[in-house]
Design an enzyme around this catalytic site. Structure first.
Site, PDB file in Angstrom:
ATOM      1  N   LYS A   1     132.607   9.836  24.183  1.00 31.91           N
ATOM      2  CA  LYS A   1     131.380  10.135  24.961  1.00 31.91           C
ATOM      3  C   LYS A   1     131.054  11.117  24.023  1.00 31.91           C
ATOM      4  CE  LYS A   1     132.596   7.539  28.960  1.00 31.91           C
ATOM      5  NZ  LYS A   1     132.582   7.804  30.574  1.00 31.91           N
TER       6      LYS A   1
ATOM      7  N   ASP B   1     124.680   6.777  33.900  1.00 35.17           N
ATOM      8  CA  ASP B   1     126.337   6.127  34.754  1.00 35.17           C
ATOM      9  C   ASP B   1     125.513   4.336  35.520  1.00 35.17           C
ATOM     10  OD1 ASP B   1     128.590   5.956  32.857  1.00 35.17           O
ATOM     11  OD2 ASP B   1     128.682   7.061  34.708  1.00 35.17           O
TER      12      ASP B   1
ATOM     13  N   GLN C   1     133.343  12.114  35.866  1.00 38.32           N
ATOM     14  CA  GLN C   1     134.217  10.732  35.080  1.00 38.32           C
ATOM     15  C   GLN C   1     134.969  10.306  36.017  1.00 38.32           C
ATOM     16  OE1 GLN C   1     134.299   9.806  31.835  1.00 38.32           O
ATOM     17  NE2 GLN C   1     136.097   8.286  32.978  1.00 38.32           N
TER      18      GLN C   1
END
Ligand code: NAP
Length: 283
Positions: A52, A119, A96
């Protein structure tokens, strides 16, 4: 023999287009910024986070990483999220997963400002997806939808079968396909006679995390087969959920692993960061 959907190439093209959008924002004095929080030392998470960060660098998004010790308290995690919510320079916040069991991930996702939830896990954004409103769609389902678009695979009226009902893949993907007028069946670990269901799928998507679970006798001739699974064998080799070598002879389209859905997930994260920066600067 199926057409192989090249996620790596499509992700590269997507990142190039996003770089142009990012450069345009920079000319207006706006530099999109993503903050990533990782808790503990999970080796797979480290690889995802590194990828990422690389993608952000390539496109020109500012990237900031917060690596928290696995003894961090819920309050410390929530306080960090609140600090990033308040920071006007931060456009996107990503936590995460997985995080250690003593932490409440749902409270953490709820705390992220939904306008910075790149997200798409905040209940507000999940709700908007269900209502068919513009929102941050979570990155893996969004990546799969982009693949359908790019390869002109029309979902309208199609029988879509999704293996897996997780909050991050199966459920939002089902909603995305429903929003495109497909008829959806979701299978999970309690589903009976799964092969009878998969054999009826015009489009079969597997997101269960079981190497080579989908065999060719489970697939209808000419079906589109999307493999979301990422499974690491003892030899560290990565495989998908689909028995690619055999299924490719029966499917009309198929995604490989690696090089399929994975790179598109990251490209869609970048897309959502730029969208967040644009939205926040319009307000
Ligand atoms: P997850 O939260 O563990 O969910 C797995 C789902 O599969 C659950 O709904 C489970 O059913 C179902 N399942 C497990 N075994 C099954 C079986 N034998 N038959 C039918 N259903 C079964 O996993 P996830 O986070 O959604 O991830 C799924 C896979 O996708 C993993 O391999 C993950 O690494 C990969 N992934 C890839 C990307 C990418 O970018 N390509 C992104 C995210 C995840 P129950 O609900 O009944 O337990």
């Amino acid at each position: 023999m199926a057409i192989i959907i090249d996620g790596k190439e499509l992700a590269k093209k997507t990142r190039m287009n996003l770089k142009i959008e990012c450069d345009e924002l920079k000319e207006k004095g706006i530099t999109p910024k993503l903050a990533v929080i990782m808790v503990g030392d999970n080796p797979a998470s480290k690889i995802y986070v590194r990828n990422k960060s690389k993608a952000c660098q390539e496109v020109g998004i500012e990237y900031e990483e917060y690596l928290l010790n696995d003894t961090v308290t819920q309050k410390e995690l929530i306080d960090l999220i609140k600090k990033l919510n308040a920071d006007k320079k931060v456009n996107g916040i990503l936590l995460q997963s997985p995080i250690p069991d003593h932490l409440d991930i749902n409270e953490a996702f709820r705390t992220i400002d939904y306008r910075k939830d790149v997200d798409g896990f905040h209940p507000m954004n999940v709700g908007k997806l269900v209502l068919g409103q513009d929102t941050f769609v979570s990155c893996t389902p969004y990546g799969v939808m982009r693949m359908f678009e790019e390869y002109n695979i029309d979902l309208c009226g199609k029988n879509v079968v999704i293996l897996g009902r997780s909050n991050i893949v199966g459920k939002p993907l089902a909603q995305c396909c429903l929003n495109k007028n497909a008829t959806i069946t979701i299978c999970h670990s309690k589903t009976q006679n799964i092969e009878e269901i998969t054999k009826k799928a015009d489009i079969l998507i597997s997101a269960i995390g079981k190497s080579h679970f989908v065999k060719s006798d489970m697939v209808k001739e000419g079906a589109v087969v999307i493999d979301v699974g990422i499974n690491r064998g003892e030899d560290k080799k990565i495989t998908g959920d689909v028995d690619f070598e055999n299924v490719k002879n029966k499917a009309s389209y198929i995604t490989p692993v690696p090089g399929g859905v994975g790179p598109m997930t990251i490209a869609m994260l970048i897309n959502n960061c730029i969208k967040a920066a644009k939205n926040q600067n319009q307000e």
